[in-house]
Design a protein around this motif. Structure first.
Motif, PDB file in Angstrom:
ATOM      1  N   GLN A   1       8.817 -19.526  13.129  1.00 40.07           N
ATOM      2  CA  GLN A   1       8.070 -18.405  13.357  1.00 40.07           C
ATOM      3  C   GLN A   1       9.013 -17.490  13.993  1.00 40.07           C
ATOM      4  O   GLN A   1       9.029 -16.241  13.826  1.00 40.07           O
ATOM      5  CB  GLN A   1       6.922 -18.782  14.388  1.00 40.07           C
ATOM      6  CG  GLN A   1       5.965 -17.537  14.815  1.00 40.07           C
ATOM      7  CD  GLN A   1       4.796 -17.979  15.477  1.00 40.07           C
ATOM      8  OE1 GLN A   1       4.434 -19.251  15.553  1.00 40.07           O
ATOM      9  NE2 GLN A   1       4.343 -17.080  16.341  1.00 40.07           N
ATOM     10  N   THR A   2       9.633 -17.930  14.958  1.00 44.39           N
ATOM     11  CA  THR A   2      10.457 -16.982  15.919  1.00 44.39           C
ATOM     12  C   THR A   2      11.733 -16.382  15.081  1.00 44.39           C
ATOM     13  O   THR A   2      11.933 -15.305  15.013  1.00 44.39           O
ATOM     14  CB  THR A   2      11.141 -17.790  17.091  1.00 44.39           C
ATOM     15  OG1 THR A   2      10.020 -18.147  18.027  1.00 44.39           O
ATOM     16  CG2 THR A   2      12.209 -16.828  17.947  1.00 44.39           C
TER      17      THR A   2
ATOM     18  N   ASP B   1       9.811 -22.423  19.510  1.00 45.50           N
ATOM     19  CA  ASP B   1       9.270 -21.424  18.337  1.00 45.50           C
ATOM     20  C   ASP B   1       7.918 -20.931  18.802  1.00 45.50           C
ATOM     21  O   ASP B   1       7.081 -21.761  19.640  1.00 45.50           O
ATOM     22  CB  ASP B   1       9.303 -22.591  17.120  1.00 45.50           C
ATOM     23  CG  ASP B   1       8.919 -21.923  15.981  1.00 45.50           C
ATOM     24  OD1 ASP B   1       9.341 -20.571  15.816  1.00 45.50           O
ATOM     25  OD2 ASP B   1       8.063 -22.040  15.105  1.00 45.50           O
TER      26      ASP B   1
ATOM     27  N   THR C   1       8.395 -17.970  20.493  1.00 39.24           N
ATOM     28  CA  THR C   1       8.946 -16.757  21.285  1.00 39.24           C
ATOM     29  C   THR C   1       8.925 -15.609  20.503  1.00 39.24           C
ATOM     30  O   THR C   1       9.492 -15.680  19.339  1.00 39.24           O
ATOM     31  CB  THR C   1      10.202 -17.407  21.844  1.00 39.24           C
ATOM     32  OG1 THR C   1      10.269 -18.606  22.592  1.00 39.24           O
ATOM     33  CG2 THR C   1      10.914 -16.312  22.885  1.00 39.24           C
ATOM     34  N   PRO C   2       8.508 -14.654  21.031  1.00 35.15           N
ATOM     35  CA  PRO C   2       8.772 -13.348  20.421  1.00 35.15           C
ATOM     36  C   PRO C   2      10.164 -13.042  19.909  1.00 35.15           C
ATOM     37  O   PRO C   2      11.059 -13.355  20.455  1.00 35.15           O
ATOM     38  CB  PRO C   2       8.165 -12.103  21.177  1.00 35.15           C
ATOM     39  CG  PRO C   2       7.447 -13.109  22.017  1.00 35.15           C
ATOM     40  CD  PRO C   2       7.889 -14.281  22.423  1.00 35.15           C
ATOM     41  N   ALA C   3      10.238 -11.986  18.807  1.00 33.64           N
ATOM     42  CA  ALA C   3      11.480 -11.422  18.534  1.00 33.64           C
ATOM     43  C   ALA C   3      12.118 -10.992  19.547  1.00 33.64           C
ATOM     44  O   ALA C   3      11.388 -10.275  20.560  1.00 33.64           O
ATOM     45  CB  ALA C   3      11.348 -10.426  17.397  1.00 33.64           C
TER      46      ALA C   3
ATOM     47  N   GLY D   1      16.096 -18.067  17.258  1.00 28.12           N
ATOM     48  CA  GLY D   1      15.082 -18.978  16.660  1.00 28.12           C
ATOM     49  C   GLY D   1      15.188 -20.314  16.740  1.00 28.12           C
ATOM     50  O   GLY D   1      14.349 -21.072  16.196  1.00 28.12           O
TER      51      GLY D   1
ATOM     52  N   ASN E   1      16.658 -15.189  21.945  1.00 28.50           N
ATOM     53  CA  ASN E   1      15.756 -16.497  21.981  1.00 28.50           C
ATOM     54  C   ASN E   1      16.727 -17.616  21.041  1.00 28.50           C
ATOM     55  O   ASN E   1      15.620 -18.428  20.459  1.00 28.50           O
ATOM     56  CB  ASN E   1      14.256 -16.209  21.049  1.00 28.50           C
ATOM     57  CG  ASN E   1      14.571 -15.423  19.803  1.00 28.50           C
ATOM     58  OD1 ASN E   1      15.635 -15.701  19.030  1.00 28.50           O
ATOM     59  ND2 ASN E   1      13.676 -14.519  19.412  1.00 28.50           N
TER      60      ASN E   1
ATOM     61  N   ASP F   1      10.119 -13.705  13.065  1.00 29.25           N
ATOM     62  CA  ASP F   1       9.976 -12.492  13.749  1.00 29.25           C
ATOM     63  C   ASP F   1      11.162 -11.567  14.019  1.00 29.25           C
ATOM     64  O   ASP F   1      11.316 -10.522  14.144  1.00 29.25           O
ATOM     65  CB  ASP F   1       9.015 -12.934  14.916  1.00 29.25           C
ATOM     66  CG  ASP F   1       8.506 -11.525  15.475  1.00 29.25           C
ATOM     67  OD1 ASP F   1       7.761 -10.782  14.831  1.00 29.25           O
ATOM     68  OD2 ASP F   1       8.097 -11.531  16.798  1.00 29.25           O
ATOM     69  N   ASN F   2      12.143 -12.399  14.332  1.00 31.86           N
ATOM     70  CA  ASN F   2      13.582 -11.618  14.575  1.00 31.86           C
ATOM     71  C   ASN F   2      13.895 -10.694  13.802  1.00 31.86           C
ATOM     72  O   ASN F   2      14.376  -9.818  14.129  1.00 31.86           O
ATOM     73  CB  ASN F   2      14.660 -12.645  14.966  1.00 31.86           C
ATOM     74  CG  ASN F   2      14.825 -13.127  16.292  1.00 31.86           C
ATOM     75  OD1 ASN F   2      14.008 -12.810  17.130  1.00 31.86           O
ATOM     76  ND2 ASN F   2      15.596 -14.473  16.527  1.00 31.86           N
TER      77      ASN F   2
END
Length: 390
Positions: free
Chosen positions: A35-36, A283, A285-287, A279, A276, A39-40
């Motif tokens: 997920q992270t 997992d 954690t926001p971008a 990535g 983060n 989002d990055n």
């Protein structure tokens, strides 16, 4: 095939074609669902530009400084572990960075000794993990200082999350005969990668020479990794201790929260990297770029603020700088270039980023990266994430 490529995406495609499955898997892997890591990259696509139709514009100047090092553009090499994508590994990356006028970040888990890397690029920052006892860390810092490292990158953001929904890459403990036979099916179908090593007269090095202490030799990657995992986590007094012992600029990598950024300032760091871990940490954690604006606003006048995570284009660099980053650090992008074409491939990636930065500056009618600000962007409602502000 023309060895030159036009985009970082093409470098990634060539890396995938060239590398054994497990090696390529280690480059693209993110923790758990991913997920992270998604989002990055997605976060950069949510940011738009507000270009001018006309206006005076001359030569564009991309230069900046980070922890006292003059850079030809706001990009640094982020430290990454054992670089088995090419036999020259970190030395090739360091040479490419020096040729393009930027600084090199060297991992503690690198496959090449710090002395060789600094000989290739004197503007090298050594990445230090909180690993082992303080005596061992002092010895590693002393070696880095003696070799000529211009700063430290202290990396603390790691949760040791091994599970990946698509399967974790298989990395052997060592390359003995049994292991080479096991991995032979992967390598024989990637003859160009294998030939690169055969021509160099070597095999992928799975040791960590910069983790050696005392009279012992370079430990294996997993032995060093295990020591790191087994070391109790540091507190903020330990961060201050590192800053006091190094007597030079220390960048704290892995900051995502306002309260952590404020504690980092109090501990005496010279810079923070909003990150983060590409990535590969926790997992969900926001971008990193979503957390960047508030951190730059809160501590950007006290320490230098950098960003790493998700950079694939020069326009991404410009977006990060416009949101308050002094510079960005790149990881996967240069590793794909290294896999695709060695040192020249890394230089190719850096040239792509430089060209993209220049195009964005031209469209925004800016003559220097220092002129960039939030007004140059279209930032959608709800884009930012403010962590740890309460």
């Amino acid at each position: 095939m023309n060895p030159w490529f036009e985009t970082v995406a093409e470098a990634q495609r060539r890396a995938e074609k060239r590398l054994p499955k497990s090696v390529y898997g280690a480059l693209i892997a993110g923790s758990e669902r991913g997920q992270t890591i998604e989002d990055n990259q997605r976060a950069f696509t949510e940011l738009g530009f507000a270009p001018h139709a006309a206006g005076p514009i001359g030569a564009r100047d991309q230069s900046t400084t980070v922890v006292g090092q003059r850079l030809s553009m706001p990009v640094l090499i982020s430290p990454t572990g054992v670089q088995a994508v090419h036999p020259d590994g970190e030395v090739a990356v360091a040479r490419a960075a020096a040729a393009r006028g930027i600084a090199m970040g060297l991992s503690s888990f690198a496959s090449k000794p710090i002395e060789q890397v600094i000989a290739a690029n004197p503007a090298t920052l050594f990445q230090l993990y909180w690993c082992g006892g303080k005596d061992e860390m002092l010895e590693r810092m002393a070696r880095a200082k003696s070799a000529g490292a211009v700063g430290l990158i202290l990396t603390l953001d790691w949760s040791f999350s091994h599970g990946r929904d698509w399967g974790s890459p298989v990395i052997p403990e060592k390359l003995d005969l049994r292991t080479m036979l096991k991995f032979a099916p992967q390598t024989v179908i990637k003859p160009r990668w294998l030939r690169t090593y055969l021509r160099a007269g070597t095999i992928p090095d799975l040791t960590a020479p910069n983790m050696a202490v005392g009279s012992g030799g370079a430990p294996g990657f997993f032995a060093a990794y295990g020591e790191w995992m087994g070391t109790p986590a540091p507190d903020w007094d330990d961060v201050r201790w590192i800053c006091d012992q190094w007597d030079g600029p220390v960048m704290l990598k892995g900051v995502m929260r306002v309260d952590d950024a404020l504690r980092a300032v109090d501990a005496g760091v010279a810079a923070i990297s909003v990150s983060n871990h590409g990535g590969n940490n926790l997992d969900g954690t926001p971008a990193a770029v979503r957390a960047l604006p508030v951190l730059a606003e809160r501590v950007g006048t006290q320490v230098e603020v950098l960003l790493d995570g998700g950079i694939r284009r020069g326009s991404d660099v410009v977006k990060a700088v416009a949101l308050g980053a002094r510079a960005v650090m790149i990881g996967r992008a240069y590793l794909w270039g290294l896999a695709a074409n060695g040192q020249a491939g890394v230089e190719n990636v850096l040239d792509i980023l430089r060209g993209g930065i220049d195009s964005a500056l031209l469209g925004l009618r800016k003559t220097t990266v220092a002129e960039l600000d939030r007004g140059d962007l279209v930032v959608p409602d709800g884009f930012e994430r403010v962590l740890g502000a309460g």
